[in-house]
Design a protein around this motif. Structure first.
Motif, PDB file in Angstrom:
ATOM      1  N   THR A  75       0.846  -1.183   0.000  1.00 45.03           N
ATOM      2  CA  THR A  75       0.000   0.000   0.000  1.00 45.03           C
ATOM      3  C   THR A  75       0.884   1.236   0.000  1.00 45.03           C
ATOM      4  O   THR A  75       1.855   1.310   0.740  1.00 45.03           O
ATOM      5  N   ASP A  94      -3.501  -0.191  -3.105  1.00 48.46           N
ATOM      6  CA  ASP A  94      -4.299   0.827  -2.420  1.00 48.46           C
ATOM      7  C   ASP A  94      -3.446   2.056  -2.124  1.00 48.46           C
ATOM      8  O   ASP A  94      -2.218   1.994  -2.082  1.00 48.46           O
ATOM      9  N   GLY A 111      -6.590   0.132  -6.535  1.00 50.42           N
ATOM     10  CA  GLY A 111      -7.414  -0.423  -5.464  1.00 50.42           C
ATOM     11  C   GLY A 111      -8.207   0.680  -4.780  1.00 50.42           C
ATOM     12  O   GLY A 111      -8.712   1.596  -5.422  1.00 50.42           O
ATOM     13  N   HIS A 112      -8.269   0.596  -3.441  1.00 48.52           N
ATOM     14  CA  HIS A 112      -9.018   1.566  -2.632  1.00 48.52           C
ATOM     15  C   HIS A 112      -8.208   2.834  -2.407  1.00 48.52           C
ATOM     16  O   HIS A 112      -6.980   2.826  -2.465  1.00 48.52           O
ATOM     17  N   GLY A 126      -9.954   2.235  -8.347  1.00 50.59           N
ATOM     18  CA  GLY A 126     -10.232   1.205  -9.350  1.00 50.59           C
ATOM     19  C   GLY A 126      -9.853   1.674 -10.737  1.00 50.59           C
ATOM     20  O   GLY A 126     -10.569   1.431 -11.706  1.00 50.59           O
ATOM     21  N   ASN A 130     -11.225  -2.038 -11.422  1.00 53.56           N
ATOM     22  CA  ASN A 130     -11.624  -2.773 -10.219  1.00 53.56           C
ATOM     23  C   ASN A 130     -12.934  -2.195  -9.683  1.00 53.56           C
ATOM     24  O   ASN A 130     -12.958  -1.150  -9.051  1.00 53.56           O
ATOM     25  N   ALA A 133     -13.383  -1.525  -5.763  1.00 58.51           N
ATOM     26  CA  ALA A 133     -12.638  -0.461  -5.096  1.00 58.51           C
ATOM     27  C   ALA A 133     -13.592   0.544  -4.453  1.00 58.51           C
ATOM     28  O   ALA A 133     -14.721   0.728  -4.907  1.00 58.51           O
TER      29      ALA A 133
END
Length: 183
Positions: A75, A94, A111-112, A126, A130, A133
């Motif tokens: 991350t 992320d 990701g997030h 995303g 994604n 996300a």
């Protein structure tokens, strides 16, 4: 010594008669001489032929599949405020921002996205499609939010239930769902 290195000796080549005797006592075979040489080096010409018992071992190859965890992408953590014109991209993972994201700054993640301060700039979660996300912010004031290509700008203001409050944004079908967080 060889067995200590996980090697299995099977035969001896070029040994003296004493060494050959020891090797045979340990269960090793005498390796045949190369084609170029007619007789073994250490055998007397009139020696009686030696009969040896040959032990054949059948080895079967077993394929064992062991699941290997996918390479984990760490991350990306940003702990300084982002000014207008700055862009941060967390490729493959992320993004966590511990400081203010000002108007004109962009935070992008595959990701997030987590912003533990006011989010006033653009947030794109995303980025590579994604749909799972999410975007989280301690104070949702974003000028643009996007998840997997579905976006919303300030032309369509955020609802009062999330504007300036802790909130999360997720995708449900092709609709952005905005929910206040109860902290």
């Amino acid at each position: 010594m060889l067995r200590g290195h996980r090697m299995s000796p099977v035969a001896v080549y070029g040994a003296t008669p004493a060494e050959l005797e020891q090797a045979l006592a340990l269960g090793l075979a005498e390796a045949p001489e190369p084609e170029a040489q007619a007789a073994p080096r250490w055998r007397a010409v009139d020696a009686a032929p030696v009969v040896q018992e040959v032990i054949r071992e059948v080895v079967r190859e077993v394929v064992r599949e062991v699941p290997v965890p996918a390479e984990s992408v760490p991350t990306l953590v940003i702990d300084k405020p982002l000014r207008s014109g700055q862009r941060i991209y967390a490729k493959g993972g992320d993004l966590v921002v511990l400081a203010l994201v000002n108007h004109g700054a962009e935070v992008i993640a595959d990701g997030h996205i987590h912003v533990y301060a006011p989010l006033r700039g653009k947030a794109i979660a995303g980025a590579r499609g994604n749909t799972e996300a999410r975007i989280f912010a301690a104070s949702m004031e974003a000028e643009l939010i996007s998840i997997a290509g579905i976006y919303r700008t300030t032309e369509n203001p955020l609802p009062d239930t999330v504007q300036g409050k802790p909130a999360q944004i997720r995708l449900e079908g092709e609709k952005l769902v905005m929910e206040a967080l109860k902290l």
